[in-house]
Design an enzyme around this catalytic site. Structure first.
Site, PDB file in Angstrom:
ATOM      1  N   GLU A 325      54.378  10.822  -4.893  1.00  0.00           N
ATOM      2  CA  GLU A 325      53.127  11.150  -5.563  1.00  0.00           C
ATOM      3  C   GLU A 325      53.394  11.745  -6.939  1.00  0.00           C
ATOM      4  OE1 GLU A 325      50.162  12.329  -1.824  1.00  0.00           O
ATOM      5  OE2 GLU A 325      51.069  13.904  -3.045  1.00  0.00           O
ATOM      6  N   CYS A 326      52.732  11.217  -7.948  1.00  0.00           N
ATOM      7  CA  CYS A 326      52.716  11.782  -9.290  1.00  0.00           C
ATOM      8  C   CYS A 326      54.138  12.089  -9.793  1.00  0.00           C
ATOM      9  CB  CYS A 326      51.817  13.020  -9.334  1.00  0.00           C
ATOM     10  SG  CYS A 326      51.191  13.425 -10.985  1.00  0.00           S
ATOM     11  N   GLY A 327      54.520  13.366  -9.889  1.00  0.00           N
ATOM     12  CA  GLY A 327      55.857  13.694 -10.370  1.00  0.00           C
ATOM     13  C   GLY A 327      56.954  13.065  -9.540  1.00  0.00           C
ATOM     14  N   MET A 329      56.770  10.152  -8.153  1.00  0.00           N
ATOM     15  CA  MET A 329      56.821   8.777  -8.629  1.00  0.00           C
ATOM     16  C   MET A 329      57.584   8.689  -9.947  1.00  0.00           C
ATOM     17  SD  MET A 329      53.645   6.151  -9.423  1.00  0.00           S
ATOM     18  CE  MET A 329      52.932   7.188 -10.696  1.00  0.00           C
ATOM     19  N   THR A 419      52.154   6.507  -6.158  1.00  0.00           N
ATOM     20  CA  THR A 419      50.875   6.587  -6.860  1.00  0.00           C
ATOM     21  C   THR A 419      50.769   7.922  -7.585  1.00  0.00           C
ATOM     22  OG1 THR A 419      48.461   6.551  -6.599  1.00  0.00           O
ATOM     23  CG2 THR A 419      49.734   7.538  -4.809  1.00  0.00           C
TER      24      THR A 419
END
Length: 441
Positions: A325-327, A329, A419
């Protein structure tokens, strides 16, 4: 009956000092021997670290949409059986967002105190207080607290400006020794503030002589949901026997406590490791979770830590699931470029690059609709990413229409699912289990 003194601490906007006041008030009551449970409104990974340090207990999220009204009520009812005081910190301004802090406070009947930064104002303080108190009469408005006050005379002017039916709960001086430091995503995390405990003690001392320090009214948090009335069936153990490795350190720390609790309820066991400490993913892990955080602040260290990198490559090569997720990714990408233009190689397991920018790239609630139903969550990031991958799912914004309703993409590459969206996993346990099983979403 699950009833407990409770107070909702809000403000007219972000940056007024809500977290400072909430954490200081928590510290004050804990010093008196009271058990304090603190909740944070909306999606937030940063303020809860401060509030957890102050309270000594995990800080759960409350949000009528993301968490759900019944789940929020159950969390509050459970806390009321264990605590002597419940404090809820709002998000942004009192009426901002859909649903807002005002909606949450009204739903559960929790009295609201608005923290107003009085720097560079005098009688206008009364107008702001009047607007907050009267804008929606059904909100259980309790009073106001003045922050960043310049002098005793300044405080007197502020108090005199209030209409007689709005309670003054006190004031606190402007003091750099108690302000909480921040950065681009918000406040710094608790472990990054070396003198945090001293700051919290100073706030507690400042609040001790104010009316805000008194125990607030008692609120009845009895659950009225039909699921409670008949008993909620236990969740199926959809992750029974699965061992999940989770990155957790200053670079990867955006983790909802409720998400971890759900994994364990579904039957998984959890093993934490630190990429910043160059620790390896446990070889017996069936799945790996890379949460959000601040990889951009630690990019040089991450790229040097070859033991962690090799273990994640081995995990992927074994076709074991990776949820990012986010960081998390960003860590999997080919490269990450910081705000100064310095490009750092990342793990190279997900094709693409990301670049930090000065302006916020995305913010707000989002949801994913897939074959397992709807997973709710949010997004908040300053990077822009480019990748040749096509999304397997695209999130939507539940409170927007037309082109503005489009949200974050979900990408799949081999055993990796990635994501920008931070999922609140209790909103859909079956969707969560599918993520970690690598199933079709």
């Amino acid at each position: 009956m699950p009833a407990c003194p409770a107070l909702f601490i809000s403000a007219p906007a972000s940056g007024q000092g809500k977290t400072t006041v909430t954490a200081g008030l928590t510290r004050y009551h804990r010093r008196l021997g009271r058990r304090v449970r603190v909740f944070k409104t909306g999606p937030d990974f940063l303020d809860p670290t401060i509030l957890e340090r102050a309270s000594g207990a995990p800080v759960e999220s409350l949000d009528l949409w993301m968490v759900g009204e019944d789940a929020c009520r159950n969390l509050l009812a459970e806390a009321a059986t264990q605590a002597d005081l419940i404090l809820i910190e709002g998000v942004m301004g009192l009426f901002d967002g859909t649903p807002s802090s005002a909606d949450l406070a009204t739903t559960f009947g929790v009295p609201v105190v608005a923290v107003i930064s009085a720097k560079a104002m005098a009688q206008t303080f009364g107008a702001i207080a009047f607007g907050l108190a009267k804008f929606r009469p059904q909100v259980p408005f309790h009073g106001v607290f003045a922050n960043r006050v310049g002098s005793a005379r300044h405080a007197q002017l502020l108090q005199e400006a209030l209409p007689p039916d709005i309670a003054w709960t006190g004031h606190m001086a402007s003091d750099a020794a108690i302000e909480l430091p921040d950065r681009h995503l918000g406040l710094r995390q608790a472990d990054e503030i070396d003198d945090l405990d001293a700051r919290l003690d100073r706030v507690a001392d400042a609040l001790a002589a104010t009316a805000l320090a008194a125990l607030p009214p008692t609120v009845d948090f009895t659950s009225t949901s039909s699921s409670d009335a008949h008993g909620s069936p236990p969740l199926p153990r959809l992750l029974d026997g699965m061992r999940i490795a989770i990155a957790r350190d200053a670079a990867f720390s955006f983790i909802y406590p409720a998400n971890l609790a759900l994994l364990e309820t579904l039957g998984a066991t959890i093993a934490f490791f630190s990429p910043l400490a160059d620790e390896a993913v446990p070889t017996d892990a069936h799945a790996l979770y890379l949460p959000g955080g601040y990889p951009e602040l630690h990019a040089a260290t991450l790229t040097r830590n070859t033991r962690t990198a090799a273990s994640i490559h081995a995990h992927a090569a074994a076709k074991k699931t990776i949820v990012a997720e986010c960081g998390g990714m960003l860590y999997l990408l080919d490269s990450l470029t910081d705000i100064d233009g310095t490009q750092t190689p990342m793990l190279g397991l997900l094709p693409g690059q990301a670049t930090m920018q000065a302006r916020l790239a995305a913010l707000g609630m989002q949801q994913l609709n897939g074959r397992h139903g709807t997973l709710r969550g949010h997004t908040f990031h300053y990077t822009q990413m480019t990748t040749p991958l096509d999304p397997v799912l695209t999130a939507t914004r539940p409170h927007a229409a037309g082109p503005a309703a489009g949200g974050e993409s979900v990408y799949r590459s081999g055993s990796i699912v990635a994501t920008y969206m931070h999922g609140y996993w209790p909103s859909n346990p079956a969707f969560t289990a599918a993520l970690f099983h690598g199933a079709t979403l």
